[in-house]
Scaffold this motif. Structure first.
Motif, PDB file in Angstrom:
ATOM      1  N   GLN A 185       0.826  -1.204   0.000  1.00 29.16           N
ATOM      2  CA  GLN A 185       0.000   0.000   0.000  1.00 29.16           C
ATOM      3  C   GLN A 185       0.864   1.259   0.000  1.00 29.16           C
ATOM      4  O   GLN A 185       0.538   2.241  -0.669  1.00 29.16           O
ATOM      5  N   SER A 215       0.815   1.191 -14.395  1.00 30.78           N
ATOM      6  CA  SER A 215       0.588   1.741 -13.057  1.00 30.78           C
ATOM      7  C   SER A 215      -0.344   2.940 -13.093  1.00 30.78           C
ATOM      8  O   SER A 215      -1.189   3.109 -12.219  1.00 30.78           O
ATOM      9  N   GLY A 238       2.155   1.786  -3.389  1.00 31.60           N
ATOM     10  CA  GLY A 238       1.067   2.285  -4.228  1.00 31.60           C
ATOM     11  C   GLY A 238       0.846   3.773  -4.028  1.00 31.60           C
ATOM     12  O   GLY A 238       0.634   4.519  -4.995  1.00 31.60           O
ATOM     13  N   GLU A 239       0.903   4.221  -2.774  1.00 28.68           N
ATOM     14  CA  GLU A 239       0.744   5.651  -2.496  1.00 28.68           C
ATOM     15  C   GLU A 239       1.887   6.469  -3.077  1.00 28.68           C
ATOM     16  O   GLU A 239       1.680   7.552  -3.614  1.00 28.68           O
ATOM     17  N   HIS A 294      -3.706   1.555 -13.531  1.00 26.37           N
ATOM     18  CA  HIS A 294      -4.101   0.850 -12.308  1.00 26.37           C
ATOM     19  C   HIS A 294      -4.597   1.833 -11.237  1.00 26.37           C
ATOM     20  O   HIS A 294      -5.614   1.602 -10.592  1.00 26.37           O
ATOM     21  N   HIS A 295      -3.881   2.914 -11.058  1.00 23.32           N
ATOM     22  CA  HIS A 295      -4.217   3.859  -9.991  1.00 23.32           C
ATOM     23  C   HIS A 295      -5.330   4.834 -10.369  1.00 23.32           C
ATOM     24  O   HIS A 295      -6.125   5.235  -9.507  1.00 23.32           O
ATOM     25  N   PHE A 296      -5.387   5.234 -11.643  1.00 25.58           N
ATOM     26  CA  PHE A 296      -6.307   6.314 -12.010  1.00 25.58           C
ATOM     27  C   PHE A 296      -7.279   5.971 -13.144  1.00 25.58           C
ATOM     28  O   PHE A 296      -8.197   6.736 -13.400  1.00 25.58           O
ATOM     29  N   THR A 320       3.702   5.659  -5.683  1.00 26.32           N
ATOM     30  CA  THR A 320       3.524   5.651  -7.144  1.00 26.32           C
ATOM     31  C   THR A 320       2.455   6.649  -7.557  1.00 26.32           C
ATOM     32  O   THR A 320       2.645   7.435  -8.488  1.00 26.32           O
ATOM     33  N   ALA A 321       1.326   6.637  -6.875  1.00 24.53           N
ATOM     34  CA  ALA A 321       0.242   7.578  -7.192  1.00 24.53           C
ATOM     35  C   ALA A 321       0.715   9.016  -7.014  1.00 24.53           C
ATOM     36  O   ALA A 321       0.415   9.890  -7.847  1.00 24.53           O
TER      37      ALA A 321
END
Length: 197
Positions: A5, A46, A8-9, A49-51, A11-12
């Protein structure tokens, strides 16, 4: 929060920072999935995946910075003694945010953000109203007590923020004829003249 997580944060966040950088440095027309991925060093997969899309990325960017700006505006009211000092605080907070976060302010005041705002009007209005509830909680008793003219709340907000937004846009456009410090001194009194009972 798990390590996955956290990654992921991170990367975002890299994608959001890169999107803003590409928008400011290259302009709205140059904001593409490839440009943002190249600027961030993050893979295309990515980003999706995130947006979900480039639009989803910019929606998230808008929510991020609009949220920060509204937090500063509502936070500025904490020490306000009366209606007039509250207006001074909000004007100063908005113009300070514009100066300190110029890139984000450019994005928030852009035609892209405006077009998105019209297309997503209800969702944005609902999100703004939730964030602006402290402002409403501050304004309502002042109107009830007769410190502010008895106008509908959207008109009061427009009278407070309309001139400030116009000045911020002019400053961001780089005309060179607007001094934000001077505006922070002059605007509150002019706004107060429109709002006093």
């Amino acid at each position: 929060m798990s390590p996955k997580q956290q990654r992921g944060e991170v990367t975002a966040d890299l994608l959001l920072q890169a999107a803003l950088r590409v928008f400011v440095e290259q302009g709205e027309q140059k904001v593409t999935v490839n440009a943002v991925c190249q600027a961030s060093g993050v893979s295309l997969g990515s980003l999706y995946h995130h947006f979900g899309s480039i639009d989803g990325l910019f929606v998230a960017l808008g929510h991020r910075w609009l949220g920060r700006m509204l937090e500063e505006l509502t936070g500025s009211l904490v020490g306000a003694r009366d209606a007039r000092s509250g207006i001074e605080a909000v004007v100063a907070a908005y113009l300070r945010f514009t100066q300190e976060h110029r890139d984000a302010a450019l994005f928030l005041h852009s035609s892209y953000a405006e077009r998105y705002g019209w297309a997503q009007g209800r969702a944005i209005r609902d999100a703004q109203e939730a964030r602006l509830s402290p402002v409403a909680a501050w304004l309502d008793p002042l109107v009830a007590a007769g410190e502010i003219a008895p106008l509908p709340q959207p008109l009061v907000e427009s009278l407070i923020l309309g001139p400030v937004v116009a000045v911020a846009r002019r400053w961001l456009a780089g005309y060179g004829d607007v001094d934000l410090d001077e505006a922070a001194r002059v605007l509150p009194d002019r706004i107060w003249q429109a709002l006093r009972p």
